[in-house]
Motif scaffolding. Structure first.
Motif, mmCIF file in Angstrom:
data_model
loop_
_atom_site.group_PDB
_atom_site.id
_atom_site.type_symbol
_atom_site.label_atom_id
_atom_site.label_comp_id
_atom_site.label_asym_id
_atom_site.label_seq_id
_atom_site.Cartn_x
_atom_site.Cartn_y
_atom_site.Cartn_z
ATOM 1 N N ASN A 72 -4.012 -5.681 -13.475
ATOM 2 C CA ASN A 72 -3.519 -4.999 -11.882
ATOM 3 C C ASN A 72 -4.595 -3.642 -11.477
ATOM 4 O OD1 ASN A 72 -1.785 -7.088 -12.297
ATOM 5 N ND2 ASN A 72 0.025 -6.073 -12.509
ATOM 6 N N TYR A 73 -4.568 -3.718 -10.318
ATOM 7 C CA TYR A 73 -5.368 -3.128 -9.454
ATOM 8 C C TYR A 73 -4.491 -2.623 -8.170
ATOM 9 C CZ TYR A 73 -7.710 -6.932 -7.367
ATOM 10 O OH TYR A 73 -7.331 -8.455 -7.030
ATOM 11 N N ILE A 74 -4.995 -1.898 -7.380
ATOM 12 C CA ILE A 74 -4.566 -1.369 -6.292
ATOM 13 C C ILE A 74 -6.015 -1.545 -5.255
ATOM 14 C CG2 ILE A 74 -2.376 -0.824 -6.553
ATOM 15 C CD1 ILE A 74 -3.401 1.707 -5.885
ATOM 16 N N MET A 75 -5.686 -2.040 -4.064
ATOM 17 C CA MET A 75 -7.222 -2.078 -3.118
ATOM 18 C C MET A 75 -6.468 -1.201 -1.934
ATOM 19 S SD MET A 75 -7.573 -5.644 -2.630
ATOM 20 C CE MET A 75 -8.799 -5.397 -1.178
ATOM 21 N N ASN A 76 -7.336 -1.615 -0.955
ATOM 22 C CA ASN A 76 -7.330 -1.256 0.225
ATOM 23 C C ASN A 76 -7.607 -2.790 1.259
ATOM 24 O OD1 ASN A 76 -10.403 -1.617 0.443
ATOM 25 N ND2 ASN A 76 -10.585 -1.195 1.915
ATOM 26 N N GLY A 77 -6.668 -2.702 2.366
ATOM 27 C CA GLY A 77 -6.881 -3.413 3.240
ATOM 28 C C GLY A 77 -7.780 -4.214 4.087
ATOM 29 N N TYR A 78 -7.209 -5.371 4.545
ATOM 30 C CA TYR A 78 -8.718 -5.162 5.984
ATOM 31 C C TYR A 78 -8.142 -4.929 6.810
ATOM 32 C CZ TYR A 78 -11.522 -7.792 9.344
ATOM 33 O OH TYR A 78 -12.852 -8.221 10.397
ATOM 34 N N GLY A 79 -9.685 -3.936 6.888
ATOM 35 C CA GLY A 79 -10.229 -2.947 8.130
ATOM 36 C C GLY A 79 -8.948 -1.200 8.115
ATOM 37 N N VAL A 80 -8.338 -1.117 6.669
ATOM 38 C CA VAL A 80 -7.622 -0.151 6.149
ATOM 39 C C VAL A 80 -8.776 1.196 6.468
ATOM 40 C CG1 VAL A 80 -6.498 0.758 5.391
ATOM 41 C CG2 VAL A 80 -5.809 -1.159 5.848
ATOM 42 N N ASP A 81 -8.692 2.338 6.652
ATOM 43 C CA ASP A 81 -9.644 3.342 7.093
ATOM 44 C C ASP A 81 -8.989 4.336 5.740
ATOM 45 O OD1 ASP A 81 -11.998 1.932 8.438
ATOM 46 O OD2 ASP A 81 -11.342 2.627 10.690
ATOM 47 N N ALA A 82 -8.075 4.917 6.050
ATOM 48 C CA ALA A 82 -7.546 5.671 5.608
ATOM 49 C C ALA A 82 -6.330 5.818 5.344
ATOM 50 C CB ALA A 82 -6.842 6.703 6.288
ATOM 51 N N LEU A 83 -5.988 5.489 3.526
ATOM 52 C CA LEU A 83 -4.651 5.264 2.673
ATOM 53 C C LEU A 83 -4.418 6.455 2.236
ATOM 54 C CD1 LEU A 83 -7.456 2.923 1.830
ATOM 55 C CD2 LEU A 83 -5.120 1.587 0.940
ATOM 56 N N GLU A 84 -3.332 6.227 2.460
ATOM 57 C CA GLU A 84 -2.002 7.693 1.284
ATOM 58 C C GLU A 84 -1.375 7.626 0.494
ATOM 59 O OE1 GLU A 84 0.343 9.388 5.189
ATOM 60 O OE2 GLU A 84 -1.587 9.697 6.254
ATOM 61 N N ILE A 85 -1.175 8.350 -0.155
ATOM 62 C CA ILE A 85 -0.078 7.931 -1.421
ATOM 63 C C ILE A 85 0.499 9.409 -1.485
ATOM 64 C CG2 ILE A 85 -0.591 8.509 -3.715
ATOM 65 C CD1 ILE A 85 -3.339 7.057 -3.821
ATOM 66 N N ALA A 86 1.818 9.415 -0.983
ATOM 67 C CA ALA A 86 2.497 11.238 -1.123
ATOM 68 C C ALA A 86 3.642 11.286 -2.028
ATOM 69 C CB ALA A 86 2.844 11.038 -0.061
ATOM 70 N N HIS A 87 3.552 12.259 -2.157
ATOM 71 C CA HIS A 87 4.924 12.398 -3.146
ATOM 72 C C HIS A 87 5.886 13.588 -2.449
ATOM 73 C CE1 HIS A 87 7.318 13.501 -7.180
ATOM 74 N NE2 HIS A 87 6.805 12.008 -7.844
#
Length: 196
Positions: A72-87
């Motif tokens: 498994n892995y994670i990735m960006n979606g189509y057209g997504v320029d900024a992804l966030e990870i928050a805690h």
């Protein structure tokens, strides 16, 4: 006196080891079943909120190289320029492995990770880190962050083996000074040179 010195050394080792417990998220405890699924819609994972991320596995066509460990892995979606990870609580972000998938089409040429504290102030930035079809470690070393923002130039990228530690409270200078004075006093007393 030897027992006091041993106890002091053990206390110091414990005190300074509080910062050394890293955790790794490989995403292999989740199920993608050969699809790309919204990680955000699954809710939090490992205590983090994953905004605009997708989960996949190596059975997805063109993503055979996407997982660094496991499937498994994670990735960006189509057209997504900024992804966030928050805690909700502060954490120390060590880094993660990134690559461009082996798909025909737009693949990212670089990624950048920026870390922000609870007030929204920038804690650190990796700057642009070039990626290709082979996983590359993107080192961050950000301390006390609440939110990460991952950007790229264009196209798709994958991330795996997200490495972090829960932030330990940073001791105040006075605490460190008292610790040092106590260590010096024990050392002097052990050698018979303590003031009376």
């Amino acid at each position: 006196m030897k027992a006091s010195t041993t106890r002091l050394a053990a206390a110091a080792a414990f005190f300074f080891s509080l910062h050394a417990h890293a955790s790794l998220i490989s995403f292999d405890d989740l199920r993608a079943d050969g699809n790309l699924v919204s990680l955000e819609e699954q809710g939090s994972h490992a205590g983090f909120a994953w905004s605009r991320w997708y989960l996949g596995d190596t059975a997805v066509e063109g993503y055979g190289n996407a997982a660094r460990s496991g499937a498994n892995y994670i990735m960006n979606g189509y057209g997504v320029d900024a992804l966030e990870i928050a805690h909700a609580t502060a954490f120390d972000f060590t880094g993660a492995w990134f690559a461009a998938p082996g798909i025909n089409g737009a693949r990212a040429g670089w990624v950048q990770v920026d870390g922000y504290d609870l007030a929204g102030a920038l804690v650190g930035s990796t700057g642009h880190v070039a990626i290709d079809g082979v996983h590359r470690w993107v080192a961050a070393g950000f301390a006390g962050v609440h939110r990460l923002v991952v950007t790229r130039d264009e196209g798709f990228f994958v991330m795996d083996d997200f490495t972090f530690a829960q932030a330990s409270p940073v001791p105040e200078p006075g605490t460190l000074a008292l610790f040092a004075i106590g260590a010096a006093a024990i050392a002097l007393r052990r050698h018979g040179k303590a003031p009376r």
